[in-house]
Structures are given as structure tokens and as C-alpha cells.
Design an enzyme around this catalytic site. Structure first.
Site, PDB file in Angstrom:
ATOM      1  N   SER A 112       0.876  -1.153   0.136  1.00 21.59           N
ATOM      2  CA  SER A 112      -0.453  -0.427  -0.384  1.00 21.59           C
ATOM      3  C   SER A 112       0.784   1.506   0.465  1.00 21.59           C
ATOM      4  CB  SER A 112      -1.040   0.182   1.025  1.00 21.59           C
ATOM      5  OG  SER A 112      -1.941   1.135   1.309  1.00 21.59           O
ATOM      6  N   HIS A 113       0.832   2.021   1.197  1.00 23.64           N
ATOM      7  CA  HIS A 113       1.011   3.261   0.732  1.00 23.64           C
ATOM      8  C   HIS A 113       2.953   3.091   1.383  1.00 23.64           C
ATOM      9  CE1 HIS A 113      -0.541   1.787   4.708  1.00 23.64           C
ATOM     10  NE2 HIS A 113       0.605   3.067   5.285  1.00 23.64           N
ATOM     11  N   LYS A 125      -1.401 -10.198  -0.209  1.00 26.65           N
ATOM     12  CA  LYS A 125      -3.074  -9.748   0.635  1.00 26.65           C
ATOM     13  C   LYS A 125      -4.004 -10.890  -0.094  1.00 26.65           C
ATOM     14  CE  LYS A 125      -3.745  -4.772  -0.457  1.00 26.65           C
ATOM     15  NZ  LYS A 125      -5.023  -3.395  -0.913  1.00 26.65           N
ATOM     16  N   ASP A 276      -2.584   6.231  -3.503  1.00 23.95           N
ATOM     17  CA  ASP A 276      -1.408   5.679  -2.464  1.00 23.95           C
ATOM     18  C   ASP A 276      -0.848   4.617  -3.483  1.00 23.95           C
ATOM     19  OD1 ASP A 276      -4.033   3.875  -2.501  1.00 23.95           O
ATOM     20  OD2 ASP A 276      -2.442   3.124  -0.062  1.00 23.95           O
ATOM     21  N   ASP A 278      -1.044   1.376  -3.799  1.00 20.36           N
ATOM     22  CA  ASP A 278      -2.025   0.611  -5.027  1.00 20.36           C
ATOM     23  C   ASP A 278      -3.620   0.979  -5.079  1.00 20.36           C
ATOM     24  OD1 ASP A 278      -2.838   0.502  -1.386  1.00 20.36           O
ATOM     25  OD2 ASP A 278      -3.465  -1.441  -1.972  1.00 20.36           O
ATOM     26  N   ASP A 280      -5.587   2.783  -3.834  1.00 22.71           N
ATOM     27  CA  ASP A 280      -7.127   2.266  -2.851  1.00 22.71           C
ATOM     28  C   ASP A 280      -7.262   3.708  -1.865  1.00 22.71           C
ATOM     29  OD1 ASP A 280      -5.020   1.504  -0.759  1.00 22.71           O
ATOM     30  OD2 ASP A 280      -6.697  -0.106  -0.320  1.00 22.71           O
ATOM     31  N   ARG A 281      -6.376   4.436  -1.570  1.00 22.03           N
ATOM     32  CA  ARG A 281      -6.255   5.675  -0.800  1.00 22.03           C
ATOM     33  C   ARG A 281      -6.338   7.029  -1.557  1.00 22.03           C
ATOM     34  NH1 ARG A 281      -3.354   5.009   4.606  1.00 22.03           N
ATOM     35  NH2 ARG A 281      -3.563   3.803   5.335  1.00 22.03           N
ATOM     36  N   GLU A 362     -13.183   5.725   6.126  1.00 15.87           N
ATOM     37  CA  GLU A 362     -11.904   5.494   7.069  1.00 15.87           C
ATOM     38  C   GLU A 362     -10.780   6.905   7.220  1.00 15.87           C
ATOM     39  OE1 GLU A 362     -10.078   1.385   8.445  1.00 15.87           O
ATOM     40  OE2 GLU A 362     -10.063   1.203   5.916  1.00 15.87           O
ATOM     41  N   GLU A 363     -10.650   7.382   8.434  1.00  9.53           N
ATOM     42  CA  GLU A 363     -10.342   8.420   8.516  1.00  9.53           C
ATOM     43  C   GLU A 363      -8.514   8.276   7.681  1.00  9.53           C
ATOM     44  OE1 GLU A 363      -6.952   7.930  10.469  1.00  9.53           O
ATOM     45  OE2 GLU A 363      -7.879   6.079  10.512  1.00  9.53           O
ATOM     46  N   LYS A 375     -11.985  -0.349  -0.441  1.00  2.12           N
ATOM     47  CA  LYS A 375     -11.588   0.949  -0.985  1.00  2.12           C
ATOM     48  C   LYS A 375     -11.109   1.424  -2.144  1.00  2.12           C
ATOM     49  CE  LYS A 375      -7.898   2.281   2.531  1.00  2.12           C
ATOM     50  NZ  LYS A 375      -7.404   0.269   3.281  1.00  2.12           N
TER      51      LYS A 375
HETATM   52  C1  VG1 Z   1      -3.737   1.233   8.365  1.00  2.00           C
HETATM   53  C2  VG1 Z   1      -4.872   2.097   8.454  1.00  2.00           C
HETATM   54  C3  VG1 Z   1      -6.416   1.601   7.927  1.00  2.00           C
HETATM   55  C4  VG1 Z   1      -6.321   1.255   6.750  1.00  2.00           C
HETATM   56  C5  VG1 Z   1      -4.835   0.404   6.027  1.00  2.00           C
HETATM   57  C6  VG1 Z   1      -5.035  -0.415   5.019  1.00  2.00           C
HETATM   58  O1  VG1 Z   1      -3.557   0.570   8.981  1.00  2.00           O
HETATM   59  O2  VG1 Z   1      -5.482   3.355   9.688  1.00  2.00           O
HETATM   60  O3  VG1 Z   1      -7.887   2.910   8.415  1.00  2.00           O
HETATM   61  O4  VG1 Z   1      -7.090   0.407   6.290  1.00  2.00           O
HETATM   62  O5  VG1 Z   1      -4.039   0.799   7.034  1.00  2.00           O
HETATM   63  O6  VG1 Z   1      -4.897   0.763   4.066  1.00  2.00           O
HETATM   64  P1  VG1 Z   1      -3.524   0.710  10.546  1.00  2.00           P
HETATM   65  O7  VG1 Z   1      -3.404  -1.161  11.608  1.00  2.00           O
HETATM   66  O8  VG1 Z   1      -1.818   0.784  10.546  1.00  2.00           O
HETATM   67  O9  VG1 Z   1      -3.666   1.834  11.407  1.00  2.00           O
HETATM   68  V1  VG1 Z   1      -4.275   0.515   2.807  1.00  2.00           V
HETATM   69  O10 VG1 Z   1      -4.261   1.984   2.015  1.00  2.00           O
HETATM   70  O11 VG1 Z   1      -2.524  -0.247   3.648  1.00  2.00           O
HETATM   71  O12 VG1 Z   1      -4.622  -0.912   2.389  1.00  2.00           O
HETATM   72 CO    CO Z   2      -3.505   1.683  -0.021  1.00  2.00          CO
END
Ligand code: VG1
Ligand code: CO
Length: 542
Positions: A112-113, A125, A276, A278, A280-281, A362-363, A375
Site C-alpha cells: 500500500s502506502h 493480500k 497511494d 496500490d 485504494d486511498r 476510514e479516516e 476502498k
Molecule cells: C492503516 C489504516 C487503516 C487502513 C489500513 C490499510 O492501518 O489506519 O485505516 O485500512 O492501513 O490501508 P493501521 O493498522 O496501520 O492503522 V492500505 O491503503 O494499506 O490497504
Molecule cells: Co492502499
């Protein structure tokens, strides 16, 4: 030919908030990725002869693991693998392809990010047939299996050509290499009024989309520039790079600060957005205003009926627990259900499948709907564009109007990253022990009304997920939440979420950190953050 290879378990293959996420050198250990993929296949039932969707965000090590998964899928009895060209599929696009093809499931390679490169992060995943992230029951089974695995199966054939669209045989498997953008772009056209958005761009509307050298580059170019006619250059940093150009592909105010600065400066485009690693953000910034993800969720939900895909209204809204209550006020006004789930998109799946919720958020810059089971960054951007085009107002005016109608939820998240695991646990344990004694206590003139450790009871399958974050509520509706991240790869990350509701429009112009200053100070008094972490300030404030 299929080989069975003897192996021994690794101790650390526990999937976190979204999949297994580790440093690349961890994944490069002999049998490491293979053990995890075999543990996954061993935890699934009835996939013989069926289709597996496969793709990733293009980060370092993506291509190697794609080849491994293809050969293991063949050896384990899948009939077909559908893979994105170049091994690329954004997370929401993968979710869509799984659903459209009625595949058994899909594997998405992404962290992801998190940053990419030889010494940065990698991840695997698994998404189920509904297109959504593996539920906890499955990730628990994978982890249990990974601790007892003794062998994995792999078929011997040479690397498949990922750079040519087409269908061909590889060993016992059919492989189809697909255009990663086409199906997704078509889905977006079915939800949004492209004609109206096109006219908006024709009239001189300007936007900046920062793909952060991650997966959304090709998607943004095709959809924004080609199909919607936005001027060339609207999408920036659009070439996906294995190391994301050395940056964190994290669309927040720290890592997308160039975009933020531009949006606040004179001559800014009308609208700014980023996604981000992948895809999704989403980060959305109006000219002169950063829109918090929690506000964005509420505003999108309140205006979704203006857009073709949601003209019939919403069935319900769901948000993760730490996300602000702004969307709750919209649900209340619309008279629809509001659901509060633990952090992580997997918890929305049942609500979406059951038709109880249409929009989720999500925030952490995640927004999506029942069009897929992830997302979806570009979807959120397109929904904003469609609403802006229909309402004909600036993003700033729309946000201000929303606050005037519903009140404003001042909101901020403070992250303390890469804290020593023992110290982070001590902070959380110390606070947990005191939770019960907190109600009635006054801190900085604010009285604690309730405190608990959030547990979620899934209304569909009855499963219970406990230990999802420590919540401290104050009289008047303010709230602090503490939780540990499940996506970090070094040490522990402590997240503090701070929220205060302000109904009075004359007090909506405050600076967020100033508006939350008392609560932030109270959080430190309560949890002794500074002394536990040894940090004077958070690593990231959003
Ligand atoms: C974080 C965020 C959560 C999100 C997750 C995956 O998780 O807080 O809201 O769903 O990343 O997002 P954590 O456990 O580090 O707070 V992504 O864009 O990595 O698929
Ligand atoms: Co992501």
C-alpha cells in the site's frame, strides 16, 4: 511437472490490517513467500479448476513473486490465472476483476502506502470471491497453517510473459494477461456522469492529480485525461516506479506536501487529489482547503444522490471506529443505517454484501462503495468531480455549507511511528488498566463520560473482534482513541485519534490543531505518550 518442496515454518507470517507486510529482504528469504502462499492455498477449499486474479502495485519484487504465485497456483490446481499487464492491478481494479469474472479469489501484491525498493516494504493480500479482503477467520487460519507448514507445491515452467496482452497455456494452467485499466474505467463510466464532468473540464476547470509514481498513474491518465478530456499534465508522477521515485506513496499532508502547498498558494488549480501505492486511498484538497477523509466521507454521502450510480439513494453508511462522527450526522438526517466497524476494509464486506451499507470510509484516506469491495482512490476523486460539476460550487463552499448544516467535527490523527514494541505495548497496557476508573474524571476542564476497549459484533456472521482500540469519550461529544497500527514493518506505531464536535458555525474557522489543543494535551496526560515513546512530538500529524 509439479514438485513438492520441503520447508520449515517462519514464525512471523501473521497477516495484519491488510495482508502480510514485511521488508523486502524478509520476503526474499528462501521459501518465505512460498510458505505464505501455500498456507493461504491450504486454508482455502474447493478452488480446483477455478480462476485466480493476480496483480500488484508494481513495487520492487512484484514481478518475481507474480511468477512464483503463477507456478504455485498451477501446482495447487487452479485452472486459470488472470494477471494484469506487467503484473499491475490496483487494489480496487483487482477487486472489480474478481467480481466481474466470478473468480475464486485474488492475490494482490502490495504494501500500500509504505515505501518500496530493495530495503523497503512488500506485501501479499488475499481477496475472496466477493472481491473483498480476506475476513479475520481466514487470516487466522492462514497464520495457524504457516506455523505448521512442511512443504509447498510448485510447477516447473519458465517465466510467463507478463508484457503482452493475451491468453496462453503455462504448464497445467491457462494464463490471461489483461489490460489492468479497461474493466475499471468502464465501471467508472457506468457510475458517473462523464459528460457533465467533461463539460466542466472544457469550461476551464483545472485539477492536479498526483499518482505518486504508484499504481494509479495509468488509470488517471486513461480516465481523467483521455476519457474526461482533462488537459495533459493533469496527472502527474504517473509512471509507476519500483521504488515510487524514492518517496512514500502515501497521500497525506507530509508525503504529498508539494500538492498541498500548491493548492494553498495563489493560482492553485480548482481541485487537487492524490492516491497511494496500490490505488485504494485518496487525498482530496480543494483550492485553499484540505478536506479531511472523515469530512469527505460525510460530504460524499450527503451528495451521492446527485450522481447516476447513487441516484436511488444510499442504503446505509459504514465507517471505521476511529473515523469521525461527521458521517453519522448525514446518516441520521437521511434516516439510513450507520455502522461502526474496526479499522480495516475487511470489516465492511459483510455490510456491503448484505445490502446494509452503500458507502464506507476510514479516516486514513479510504472511501469506497458497493461497486467493489475495497476502498477506491480514483472512485472517490471522480465522485467529488461529479458533485463539483453538478453543484457548480467550489470545494471550499461545499465544505463550508456542509459544516453549517451539520456542524463541524474537528479531527486529527497523530502517529508515533517505529516506536520500540515494548514501549508501545507499555503505553497501551497502562492506559487499558486505567480505563475503567476514568469515567467521572476531569482533565483540563473536560469530564470523561465513558471509556472502553472497542469490540465489534458483526451483525451478519455474529463474529466478535475485540481489542480494536481504546476509546475515551468526554461530555459534549469529544473523543480520544488509541490503537496500535497493524500495517507497520518496523517496531510499533501508536496512533492517537482526536475529535471534537463544534455545532456553532461562527467557530468553524479555527485551525484544527488549535481547536484540538486541550484534547491533545489531555491525551498525553492520560497515556503519558511522551514519556512512554521517548518522543517530544508525533512523526506524522494528519
Ligand atoms: C492503516 C489504516 C487503516 C487502513 C489500513 C490499510 O492501518 O489506519 O485505516 O485500512 O492501513 O490501508 P493501521 O493498522 O496501520 O492503522 V492500505 O491503503 O494499506 O490497504
Ligand atoms: Co492502499
Amino acid at each position: 511437472m509439479t514438485r513438492t518442496v520441503a520447508t520449515t515454518p517462519f514464525a512471523d507470517q501473521k497477516p495484519g490490517t491488510s495482508g502480510l507486510r514485511k521488508k523486502v529482504p524478509v520476503f526474499q528469504q528462501e521459501n518465505y513467500a512460498e510458505n505464505f502462499v501455500q498456507s493461504l492455498f491450504d486454508s482455502l477449499d474447493g478452488f480446483a479448476g477455478s480462476t485466480l486474479v493476480l496483480g500488484g502495485d508494481g513495487r520492487y519484487f512484484n514481478r518475481e513473486v507474480i511468477q512464483t504465485v503463477i507456478r504455485m497456483a498451477a501446482a495447487n490446481g487452479f485452472g486459470e490465472v488472470v494477471v494484469g499487464l506487467g503484473g499491475i492491478l490496483s487494489t480496487p481494479a483487482a477487486s472489480h476483476v474478481i467480481r466481474k469474472r466470478q473468480a475464486f479469489g485474488g492475490i494482490i501484491l502490495s504494501a500500500s502506502h509504505n515505501p518500496g525498493g530493495p530495503h523497503e516494504d512488500f506485501g501479499i493480500k488475499y481477496n475472496a470471491a466477493n472481491g473483498g479482503p480476506a475476513p479475520e477467520k481466514l487470516t487466522d487460519a492462514i497464520f495457524a497453517r504457516s506455523k505448521e507448514i512442511t512443504s509447498y507445491r510448485i510447477e516447473d515452467f519458465g517465466p510467463v510473459d507478463l508484457d503482452r496482452i493475451g491468453r496462453f497455456e503455462a504448464g497445467s494452467l491457462t494464463v490471461e494477461v489483461i489490460d489492468p485499466v479497461a474493466d475499471y474505467a468502464e465501471l467508472m463510466e457506468s457510475l458517473f456522469d462523464f459528460e457533465t464532468i467533461r463539460k466542466k473540464f472544457q469550461s476551464g476547470f483545472r485539477m492536479a492529480f498526483d499518482a505518486m509514481h504508484a499504481v494509479t498513474g495509468p488509470y488517471a491518465r486513461e480516465i481523467l485525461e483521455k476519457r474526461l478530456g482533462a488537459p495533459a499534465g493533469t496527472a502527474r508522477n504517473y509512471v509507476p516506479l519500483p521504488d515510487f521515485g524514492g518517496h512514500h506513496p502515501d497521500p497525506n499532508l507530509v508525503h504529498a506536501s508539494d500538492l498541498y502547498d500548491e493548492m494553498m498558494a495563489p493560482g492553485a488549480p480548482d481541485f487537487g487529489a492524490a492516491s497511494d501505492g496500490d490505488g485504494d486511498r485518496n487525498l482530496v484538497i480543494g483550492k485553499g482547503i484540505f478536506i479531511t477523509p472523515s469530512d469527505s466521507l460525510a460530504i460524499l454521502a450527503a451528495n451521492a444522490h446527485l450522481v447516476p450510480g447513487y441516484r436511488g439513494g444510499l442504503k446505509g453508511i459504514a465507517r471505521s471506529m476511529p473515523t469521525s462522527g461527521a458521517a453519522d450526522r448525514v446518516a441520521e438526517k437521511l434516516g439510513i443505517g450507520m455502522y461502526e466497524t474496526p479499522t480495516g476494509w475487511k470489516f465492511f464486506g459483510n455490510l456491503l454484501d448484505a445490502g446494509m451499507a452503500t458507502i464506507c470510509g476510514e479516516e486514513s484516506a479510504g472511501t469506497g462503495s458497493d461497486h467493489v469491495r475495497e476502498k477506491d482512490g480514483l472512485w472517490a476523486v471522480l465522485l467529488w468531480l461529479n458533485i463539483l460539476a453538478v453543484r457548480g460550487q467550489s470545494a471550499l463552499d461545499i465544505v463550508r455549507e456542509h459544516w453549517a448544516t451539520y456542524g463541524r467535527n474537528y479531527y486529527s490523527r497523530h502517529d508515533y511511528e517505529a516506536v520500540e514494541t515494548d514501549r508501545a505495548n507499555a503505553l497501551m497496557d497502562g492506559l487499558k488498566r486505567r480505563l475503567e476508573s476514568l469515567p467521572g474524571t476531569a482533565i483540563r476542564g473536560m469530564t470523561v463520560s465513558a471509556a472502553d476497549d472497542f469490540a465489534y459484533h458483526d451483525p451478519i456472521d455474529g463474529s466478535v473482534s475485540s481489542g480494536q482500540g481504546l476509546r475515551i469519550f468526554f461530555e459534549g461529544g469529544s473523543r480520544l482513541v488509541f490503537r496500535l497500527s497493524g500495517t507497520g514493518t518496523s517496531g510499533a506505531t501508536v496512533r492517537l485519534y482526536v475529535e471534537r464536535y463544534e455545532p456553532d458555525p461562527s467557530r468553524h474557522g479555527l485551525d484544527t490543531q488549535a481547536a484540538l489543543a486541550d484534547l491533545i494535551a489531555a491525551a498525553d496526560e492520560l497515556a503519558k505518550i511522551r514519556s512512554h515513546t521517548g518522543r517530544a512530538a508525533p512523526s506524522v500529524i494528519t
